[in-house]
Design an enzyme around this catalytic site. Sequence first.
Site, PDB file in Angstrom:
ATOM      1  N   GLU A  39      43.772  42.151  23.617  1.00 39.01           N
ATOM      2  CA  GLU A  39      44.129  42.457  25.254  1.00 39.01           C
ATOM      3  C   GLU A  39      45.822  42.580  24.932  1.00 39.01           C
ATOM      4  O   GLU A  39      46.479  42.285  26.527  1.00 39.01           O
ATOM      5  CB  GLU A  39      43.819  41.643  26.485  1.00 39.01           C
ATOM      6  CG  GLU A  39      42.620  42.021  26.145  1.00 39.01           C
ATOM      7  CD  GLU A  39      41.270  41.313  27.015  1.00 39.01           C
ATOM      8  OE1 GLU A  39      42.282  40.002  28.031  1.00 39.01           O
ATOM      9  OE2 GLU A  39      40.404  41.117  27.082  1.00 39.01           O
ATOM     10  N   GLY A  44      37.507  45.851  44.594  1.00 41.65           N
ATOM     11  CA  GLY A  44      38.016  44.311  44.313  1.00 41.65           C
ATOM     12  C   GLY A  44      37.511  44.011  42.855  1.00 41.65           C
ATOM     13  O   GLY A  44      37.431  44.672  42.230  1.00 41.65           O
ATOM     14  N   HIS A  55      42.147  31.948  34.854  1.00 40.56           N
ATOM     15  CA  HIS A  55      41.970  30.767  34.037  1.00 40.56           C
ATOM     16  C   HIS A  55      43.498  31.673  32.889  1.00 40.56           C
ATOM     17  O   HIS A  55      44.145  30.078  32.885  1.00 40.56           O
ATOM     18  CB  HIS A  55      40.895  31.499  33.203  1.00 40.56           C
ATOM     19  CG  HIS A  55      39.474  30.931  33.839  1.00 40.56           C
ATOM     20  ND1 HIS A  55      39.488  30.725  34.471  1.00 40.56           N
ATOM     21  CD2 HIS A  55      37.735  30.977  33.029  1.00 40.56           C
ATOM     22  CE1 HIS A  55      38.007  30.356  35.030  1.00 40.56           C
ATOM     23  NE2 HIS A  55      37.292  30.312  33.909  1.00 40.56           N
ATOM     24  N   HIS A  63      32.830  38.736  33.638  1.00 34.69           N
ATOM     25  CA  HIS A  63      34.092  39.152  34.274  1.00 34.69           C
ATOM     26  C   HIS A  63      33.812  40.551  34.515  1.00 34.69           C
ATOM     27  O   HIS A  63      34.629  41.699  35.211  1.00 34.69           O
ATOM     28  CB  HIS A  63      35.701  38.949  33.542  1.00 34.69           C
ATOM     29  CG  HIS A  63      36.927  39.080  33.218  1.00 34.69           C
ATOM     30  ND1 HIS A  63      37.779  38.631  34.748  1.00 34.69           N
ATOM     31  CD2 HIS A  63      37.857  40.334  33.316  1.00 34.69           C
ATOM     32  CE1 HIS A  63      38.616  39.388  34.925  1.00 34.69           C
ATOM     33  NE2 HIS A  63      38.681  40.125  34.006  1.00 34.69           N
ATOM     34  N   ASP A 105      44.456  51.860  32.091  1.00 33.54           N
ATOM     35  CA  ASP A 105      44.674  51.052  31.644  1.00 33.54           C
ATOM     36  C   ASP A 105      44.308  49.637  30.514  1.00 33.54           C
ATOM     37  O   ASP A 105      42.993  49.875  30.796  1.00 33.54           O
ATOM     38  CB  ASP A 105      45.108  49.827  33.033  1.00 33.54           C
ATOM     39  CG  ASP A 105      45.308  48.768  32.648  1.00 33.54           C
ATOM     40  OD1 ASP A 105      44.619  47.909  33.446  1.00 33.54           O
ATOM     41  OD2 ASP A 105      45.525  47.914  31.648  1.00 33.54           O
ATOM     42  N   ASP A 116      46.849  49.545  36.546  1.00 32.47           N
ATOM     43  CA  ASP A 116      46.017  49.799  37.142  1.00 32.47           C
ATOM     44  C   ASP A 116      46.652  51.343  38.697  1.00 32.47           C
ATOM     45  O   ASP A 116      45.865  51.727  39.000  1.00 32.47           O
ATOM     46  CB  ASP A 116      45.305  48.967  37.752  1.00 32.47           C
ATOM     47  CG  ASP A 116      44.306  48.201  37.289  1.00 32.47           C
ATOM     48  OD1 ASP A 116      43.984  48.292  35.780  1.00 32.47           O
ATOM     49  OD2 ASP A 116      43.548  47.095  37.465  1.00 32.47           O
ATOM     50  N   SER A 140      42.455  39.353  39.678  1.00 31.35           N
ATOM     51  CA  SER A 140      42.500  37.887  39.396  1.00 31.35           C
ATOM     52  C   SER A 140      43.538  37.668  37.815  1.00 31.35           C
ATOM     53  O   SER A 140      42.566  38.350  37.040  1.00 31.35           O
ATOM     54  CB  SER A 140      41.258  37.426  39.862  1.00 31.35           C
ATOM     55  OG  SER A 140      40.253  37.405  38.875  1.00 31.35           O
ATOM     56  N   HIS A 141      43.879  36.725  37.734  1.00 28.34           N
ATOM     57  CA  HIS A 141      44.064  36.265  36.392  1.00 28.34           C
ATOM     58  C   HIS A 141      44.370  34.626  36.659  1.00 28.34           C
ATOM     59  O   HIS A 141      44.971  33.788  36.650  1.00 28.34           O
ATOM     60  CB  HIS A 141      45.743  36.781  36.029  1.00 28.34           C
ATOM     61  CG  HIS A 141      45.338  37.062  35.095  1.00 28.34           C
ATOM     62  ND1 HIS A 141      46.625  37.559  33.754  1.00 28.34           N
ATOM     63  CD2 HIS A 141      44.810  37.960  34.204  1.00 28.34           C
ATOM     64  CE1 HIS A 141      46.160  38.380  32.905  1.00 28.34           C
ATOM     65  NE2 HIS A 141      45.117  38.632  33.263  1.00 28.34           N
ATOM     66  N   ASP A 168      39.330  43.108  47.927  1.00 30.31           N
ATOM     67  CA  ASP A 168      39.124  41.869  47.927  1.00 30.31           C
ATOM     68  C   ASP A 168      38.434  41.334  46.700  1.00 30.31           C
ATOM     69  O   ASP A 168      39.135  42.035  45.665  1.00 30.31           O
ATOM     70  CB  ASP A 168      37.730  41.677  48.388  1.00 30.31           C
ATOM     71  CG  ASP A 168      36.534  41.885  48.103  1.00 30.31           C
ATOM     72  OD1 ASP A 168      36.824  42.485  46.946  1.00 30.31           O
ATOM     73  OD2 ASP A 168      35.602  42.146  48.582  1.00 30.31           O
TER      74      ASP A 168
END
Length: 735
Positions: A298, A510, A82, A34, A254, A102, A79-80, A473
């Site tokens: 997090e 991306g 999971h 990740h 961030d 971000d 992407s989030h 992307d």
Amino acid sequence: MSLSEPDRELVVTELGREPTAAEAVLFENLWSEHCAYRSSRPLLSAFDSEGEQVVVGPGDDAAVVEVADDVYITMGIESHNHPSFVDPYDGAATGVGGIVRDTLSMGAYPIALADSLYFGDFDREHSRYLLEGVVEGISDYGNSIGVPTVAGSTAFHADYEGNPLVNVACVGLLSPDRLVTADAKEPGNKLLLVGNATGRDGLGGASFASEDLSEDAETEDRPAVQVGDPYTEKLLVEASEALLDLDLVEAARDLGAAGLGGASSEMVAKGGLGAEIRLEAVHQREPNMNALEILLAESQERMCYEVRPENVYAVEQVAEKYDLGCSVIGEVTEGNYVCTFEGETVVDVNAEFLGDGAPMNDLESEAPPRPERDLPDADLGEAFEAVVGDPNTASKRWVYRQYDHEVQVRTATGPGDDAAVLALREAETGLAVSSGADPNWTAAAPYDGARAVALENATNLAAKGATPLAAVDCLNGGNPEKPDVYGGFEGIVDGLADMCAALDAPVVGGNVSLYNDSPSGPIPPTPTLAMTGTKEGYDVSEQGSEARRTKSYGAPPAALSGEGTLLVVGDSGGTRLGGSEYLAQMGGSDRFPTLPENPREVVETLAEVADAPDTLAVHDVSHGGLAVALAEMVSADAGATVEVEDIEALFAETPGRAVVETTDPEAVREAFAGVAPVAELGTADDSGALDLTVGSAERSSADSRAASPRDDGEELTYDAAEIAALRDVLARELD
């Protein structure tokens, strides 16, 4: 310690000792797929990320692109996936929060969001549960912070059942004097943590995102999902603006994956520096937190700032004004990245080794097979209703009506059209935004499907009169250790890169999300692309030929006016049906369509035609082919009488095409002369119905088609109410 043995040996060799417990977990997270892109980074050099308009390219929290003199935009995507499977509401909400921060970290104010969502088959209860939770999370968070969600896509495919995808893009606006980067600037500057207090939520989120989902993920992995607080995020947005107004920020990052450890170590590594951080100084919301928890939690709505010593008090005053926590947690140094906790050193490593030392994976790949041509003998009416009424091609009004797309009063063309158009009054420019992918395309042909995704997004922009500016992307794939999965992932990277280069649309940033695998299998390779473009004018369109002639318009609408001739522009690609919704509904297989060799010229010409005064409406032809495009253009006030050659021409999904309603068809033909074919479909009228005649060309035995010859002139007629009923399946099933 869950580092692999080779990684552990590399760390021990570098440190000259065994790592501490905190160091071990920090390496585990920052060297995860990740964060480190260990399987994908070797492929990403295929992307062209440069251009005169590119100010900051890949590698920072977001990219920065110049729109006009003294006007920049930021572009980012995240992407989030999971987290949204385990907890769809909080997983999606915190995905929005992360991409907005971000944007803030670059010095920009967020002005638009785009969400691209992918779920299992719509008829499965679990898919609808995930859809409802994700949309609610996005809408509650985005609406609360006052950032409009203006574009995106929603797709359904059986292979997302065990692993949905939630990809969120954000566009920000800034002037050059407010630009901030993540590179730490100078030893002696202080590091401040501003925002929410740190708790235990989201622990190990980076490593969690780098593993296949298990059968028990919804319960076992719940602690790895962050919990969002949009009202604190809104305060953070406004505080960020105040800090920039006062010129108090030297660098910013961030807190996302790997929490404070990730953000602070990446900042100093980018500057070729180190840091000394006192973990007990971090403001906390839970008692008795240990060093590892403080370092890697997090918790959301937090930013790390580099600040000159003389400006620390001013930053603290701004934080107090906006009711935000603020901790002076350490300072930038010329040495290692060092973290202490209550007098004990728990981390002492070289920041660059921590951030960039992960070795890349050398994986085997296997090219996907190419299908043979085997078309079904389908009833025309049954096929039309199946394709137009499928959740993939049906109206997404149920989704986007939950989003506030009018806040900030920039939205000239909102969700439900080919692309959104925002008013950048600062540059006297319209900014068009499109985002999405089609899993049917990339499942059928990863390389060609990804090329089609890029062309489709560019065509969406062109249909509103805009030409591509830049793209970001989100590359989603399954377990890359499986050769066939990695082969498909290679295909979407190369396909996206090749088409974006042909479109002269630099890919400026991306995100990569791999290990989207579950007990039900891998997801289709999914290359979500968020693309922006610019155009002259941005006012809300007025329909009708007089408004178009007097230029009192912005982007042309997708809906018919009822006054013009209907043309389809662009090459049909031989009307191949591979990857089409028609085959998904009716069965069979086919090769993927051939895409145009001059995509940039096609897109630029379509944009010119869209802005012509005699153009009344433009709508791209993509998912569901002409059948869906025409159904979407019909309304209670305007209909059409149309003839198409055969059933393949009706359902082919070759991108780079559009339906144009015009009062001057000859001008459209002249514009596309030597660029792409133009065919007349029929005429628009005020009937409020679609009258469709499907003829039949002679079928060659060499085609090896299953379908038998048809009588010429099969006719279908649907009024606007019948079409709306077909297309409103999401609202009908979910309300």
